[in-house]
Motif scaffolding. Structure first.
Motif, PDB file in Angstrom:
ATOM      1  N   LYS A 257       0.836  -1.195   0.000  1.00 57.28           N
ATOM      2  CA  LYS A 257       0.000   0.000   0.000  1.00 57.28           C
ATOM      3  C   LYS A 257       0.877   1.254   0.000  1.00 57.28           C
ATOM      4  N   ASN A 258       1.921   1.244   0.804  1.00 58.44           N
ATOM      5  CA  ASN A 258       2.846   2.376   0.818  1.00 58.44           C
ATOM      6  C   ASN A 258       3.510   2.555  -0.546  1.00 58.44           C
ATOM      7  N   ALA A 259       3.898   1.424  -1.150  1.00 56.83           N
ATOM      8  CA  ALA A 259       4.541   1.477  -2.468  1.00 56.83           C
ATOM      9  C   ALA A 259       3.592   2.093  -3.497  1.00 56.83           C
ATOM     10  N   GLU A 260       2.326   1.692  -3.430  1.00 58.54           N
ATOM     11  CA  GLU A 260       1.358   2.230  -4.399  1.00 58.54           C
ATOM     12  C   GLU A 260       1.140   3.726  -4.199  1.00 58.54           C
ATOM     13  N   TYR A 261       1.174   4.145  -2.964  1.00 56.59           N
ATOM     14  CA  TYR A 261       1.032   5.571  -2.661  1.00 56.59           C
ATOM     15  C   TYR A 261       2.179   6.369  -3.279  1.00 56.59           C
ATOM     16  N   TYR A 262       3.396   5.874  -3.097  1.00 55.03           N
ATOM     17  CA  TYR A 262       4.558   6.509  -3.738  1.00 55.03           C
ATOM     18  C   TYR A 262       4.417   6.474  -5.264  1.00 55.03           C
ATOM     19  N   ASN A 263       4.051   5.303  -5.783  1.00 56.76           N
ATOM     20  CA  ASN A 263       3.939   5.159  -7.244  1.00 56.76           C
ATOM     21  C   ASN A 263       3.028   6.222  -7.829  1.00 56.76           C
ATOM     22  N   ALA A 264       1.894   6.436  -7.164  1.00 62.01           N
ATOM     23  CA  ALA A 264       0.931   7.431  -7.657  1.00 62.01           C
ATOM     24  C   ALA A 264       1.546   8.828  -7.590  1.00 62.01           C
ATOM     25  N   ALA A 265       2.274   9.090  -6.521  1.00 62.46           N
ATOM     26  CA  ALA A 265       2.858  10.429  -6.355  1.00 62.46           C
ATOM     27  C   ALA A 265       3.961  10.699  -7.376  1.00 62.46           C
ATOM     28  N   PHE A 266       4.726   9.661  -7.730  1.00 64.58           N
ATOM     29  CA  PHE A 266       5.868   9.865  -8.623  1.00 64.58           C
ATOM     30  C   PHE A 266       5.527   9.605 -10.089  1.00 64.58           C
ATOM     31  N   SER A 269       6.723  11.618 -13.469  1.00 66.01           N
ATOM     32  CA  SER A 269       7.958  12.399 -13.317  1.00 66.01           C
ATOM     33  C   SER A 269       8.988  11.922 -14.337  1.00 66.01           C
ATOM     34  N   PRO A 270       9.585  12.859 -15.083  1.00 67.05           N
ATOM     35  CA  PRO A 270      10.597  12.449 -16.072  1.00 67.05           C
ATOM     36  C   PRO A 270      11.915  12.008 -15.412  1.00 67.05           C
ATOM     37  N   ASP A 271      12.054  12.273 -14.138  1.00 67.32           N
ATOM     38  CA  ASP A 271      13.321  11.988 -13.444  1.00 67.32           C
ATOM     39  C   ASP A 271      13.296  10.688 -12.649  1.00 67.32           C
ATOM     40  N   ILE A 272      12.091  10.112 -12.512  1.00 68.30           N
ATOM     41  CA  ILE A 272      11.928   8.974 -11.606  1.00 68.30           C
ATOM     42  C   ILE A 272      11.262   7.815 -12.330  1.00 68.30           C
ATOM     43  N   LYS A 273      11.831   6.619 -12.149  1.00 65.52           N
ATOM     44  CA  LYS A 273      11.154   5.419 -12.640  1.00 65.52           C
ATOM     45  C   LYS A 273      10.761   4.597 -11.414  1.00 65.52           C
ATOM     46  N   THR A 274       9.452   4.407 -11.233  1.00 66.76           N
ATOM     47  CA  THR A 274       8.960   3.658 -10.066  1.00 66.76           C
ATOM     48  C   THR A 274       9.180   2.153 -10.304  1.00 66.76           C
ATOM     49  N   PRO A 275       9.124   1.354  -9.226  1.00 64.75           N
ATOM     50  CA  PRO A 275       9.437  -0.077  -9.380  1.00 64.75           C
ATOM     51  C   PRO A 275       8.504  -0.775 -10.377  1.00 64.75           C
ATOM     52  N   TYR A 276       9.094  -1.641 -11.196  1.00 66.86           N
ATOM     53  CA  TYR A 276       8.303  -2.457 -12.114  1.00 66.86           C
ATOM     54  C   TYR A 276       8.082  -3.824 -11.474  1.00 66.86           C
ATOM     55  N   LEU A 357       4.969   9.369   4.883  1.00 72.23           N
ATOM     56  CA  LEU A 357       4.972   9.116   3.437  1.00 72.23           C
ATOM     57  C   LEU A 357       4.978  10.445   2.683  1.00 72.23           C
ATOM     58  N   ASP A 358       4.123  11.370   3.140  1.00 69.31           N
ATOM     59  CA  ASP A 358       4.033  12.669   2.468  1.00 69.31           C
ATOM     60  C   ASP A 358       5.330  13.456   2.592  1.00 69.31           C
ATOM     61  N   GLU A 359       5.986  13.299   3.720  1.00 68.72           N
ATOM     62  CA  GLU A 359       7.261  14.002   3.923  1.00 68.72           C
ATOM     63  C   GLU A 359       8.331  13.486   2.947  1.00 68.72           C
ATOM     64  N   VAL A 360       8.346  12.168   2.758  1.00 65.40           N
ATOM     65  CA  VAL A 360       9.302  11.575   1.808  1.00 65.40           C
ATOM     66  C   VAL A 360       9.016  12.091   0.397  1.00 65.40           C
ATOM     67  N   ILE A 361       7.739  12.051   0.028  1.00 64.41           N
ATOM     68  CA  ILE A 361       7.345  12.486  -1.320  1.00 64.41           C
ATOM     69  C   ILE A 361       7.698  13.958  -1.533  1.00 64.41           C
ATOM     70  N   GLU A 362       7.399  14.765  -0.538  1.00 63.37           N
ATOM     71  CA  GLU A 362       7.663  16.201  -0.626  1.00 63.37           C
ATOM     72  C   GLU A 362       9.169  16.460  -0.823  1.00 63.37           C
ATOM     73  N   ALA A 363       9.994  15.721  -0.095  1.00 61.44           N
ATOM     74  CA  ALA A 363      11.446  15.917  -0.197  1.00 61.44           C
ATOM     75  C   ALA A 363      11.952  15.544  -1.591  1.00 61.44           C
ATOM     76  N   VAL A 364      11.420  14.450  -2.153  1.00 66.86           N
ATOM     77  CA  VAL A 364      11.847  14.024  -3.491  1.00 66.86           C
ATOM     78  C   VAL A 364      11.386  15.048  -4.533  1.00 66.86           C
ATOM     79  N   ARG A 365      10.133  15.472  -4.420  1.00 68.32           N
ATOM     80  CA  ARG A 365       9.577  16.433  -5.387  1.00 68.32           C
ATOM     81  C   ARG A 365      10.330  17.757  -5.345  1.00 68.32           C
TER      82      ARG A 365
END
Ligand SMILES: *Cc1c(COP(=O)(O)O)cnc(C)c1O
Length: 370
Positions: A257-266, A269-276, A357-365
């Motif tokens: 569930k956490n992974a899917e949340y990140y996947n949706a957030a990222f 993005s042209p700079d990030i490839k989420t896990p396949y 989770l939001d803090e991690v996403i915010e830092a990456v973005r």
């Protein structure tokens, strides 16, 4: 604020009473070596892994070493494996006297390419060892189809409880190989309070040999058929793991569930490839691993923001100084080398709060400005 890569104290706080009471049973019994808790755990892991036999041992590295010995892999033999894995995979091959022969990875899953594995086979190859990296089962079925005559040891240290659809059946980690090996190192999805490991197989002869090898090579005390090891699973660790095992499924679901949340957030993005994740697989996300642009700078940025992260793995095994004798050089496994330069793993543990989770996403973005 800060977000650790893994927070084992958060997990322990939720299960403390269950774990401590299982441990105290062992302490009160004063029966620390093998015995009932180890047997109960072996039965439970065999069930989980749809396997006829499960044999506890001292750690995940020994699980590989014992498996190689059970297949008679020795000096002069070769074992084909991936260079993009934790060191233990190839270290165990070396330590039985055999030669690790590397085959490059599939760039999408990070797992061994079955085609590359088949090309690496020679007359000396005794076994093939795919690794279920980051919690996703390797294409064990495709490896078997490409190399039908060799036994497969599946290094499932990172994938206990993961599944893979093969044909119309669902296989669990370790099930589809000749032998599957698990680690209960504290940071694995099912982690002990110390070291531990387990081996699963459908083959009774291999199972009996493994049971001998973990106690100095003899089934009958003080009589030795071959030279083995002292590599038993500690009863106290088995007690901890028995208390934790009933939670494994929900923990792995929380990681997904956490992974899917990140996947949706990222996404996008042209700079990030989420896990396949191969559509045949259900991953347990031992790690949530992105491929990114400007990886090292991102890592510095995350560090400065207090966001836990790690590079699994920064130097592929064919380029490790200890394996210089194998004669590989840079450029031999371009996909593994590229992965080593582009990957970064983020916190994905089950107890993460929404705000973390939001803090991690915010830092990456913030780093990429998108
Ligand atoms: C953790 C791990 C091991 C070794 O397990 P230990 O219990 O630490 O000896 C082996 N292979 C892989 C892929 C691992 O992640």
């Amino acid at each position: 604020m800060s977000v650790p890569l893994l927070d084992l104290r958060a997990q322990h706080a939720r299960i403390r009473d269950e774990v401590v009471s299982e441990m105290m049973r062992v302490v009160d019994d004063q029966a620390f070596i093998l015995g009932a808790p180890v047997e109960r755990l072996e039965k439970a892991v065999a069930e989980l892994s749809h396997s006829r036999f499960a044999i506890g041992c001292a750690n995940g590295t020994d699980a590989i070493l014992l498996s190689l010995r059970a297949l008679d892999v020795k000096t002069g033999d070769e074992v084909v494996t991936t260079p993009f894995t934790f060191f233990a995979t190839a270290g165990a091959i070396h330590n039985v006297g055999a030669r690790p022969v590397f085959a490059d990875i599939d760039p999408d899953t990070f797992n061994i390419s079955p085609r590359a594995a088949a090309s690496a086979v020679t007359g000396k190859t005794k076994a093939v060892m795919p690794v279920d990296l980051f919690g996703q089962i390797a294409a064990v079925d495709a490896v078997r189809a490409a190399i039908p005559d060799l036994p497969i040891i599946e290094d499932a240290a990172q994938s206990i409880g993961a599944s893979r659809k093969i044909g119309d059946r669902t296989y669990m980690a370790g099930e589809a190989a000749t032998i599957g090996t698990f680690s209960f190192f504290p940071s694995k999805n099912l982690g002990g309070y110390g070291d531990g490991g387990m081996i699963v197989t459908q083959d009774e002869e291999i199972a009996n040999r493994l049971k001998r090898l973990r106690v100095h090579g003899g089934m009958k005390t003080y009589y030795h058929d071959e030279v083995g090891y002292n590599s038993r699973l500690d009863a106290l660790q088995a007690a901890v793991l028995l208390a934790k095992l009933p939670h494994l499924e929900s923990w792995s679901a929380a990681r997904r569930k956490n992974a899917e949340y990140y996947n949706a957030a990222f996404a996008g993005s042209p700079d990030i490839k989420t896990p396949y994740i191969d559509p045949a697989n259900v991953s347990i996300y031992n790690q949530y691993t992105l491929r990114v642009r400007r990886r090292d700078a991102l890592q510095e940025h995350l560090k400065s923001k207090g966001i836990g992260n790690s590079i699994y793995y920064p130097l592929p095994l064919h380029l490790q100084p200890c394996f210089a004798y194998l004669g590989y050089s840079e450029g031999d496994f371009p996909e593994s080398e590229r992965a080593a330069k582009e990957v970064i793993s983020l916190p994905v543990y089950p107890e993460l709060e929404q705000s973390q989770l939001d803090e991690v996403i915010e830092a990456v973005r913030q780093f990429y400005g998108n």
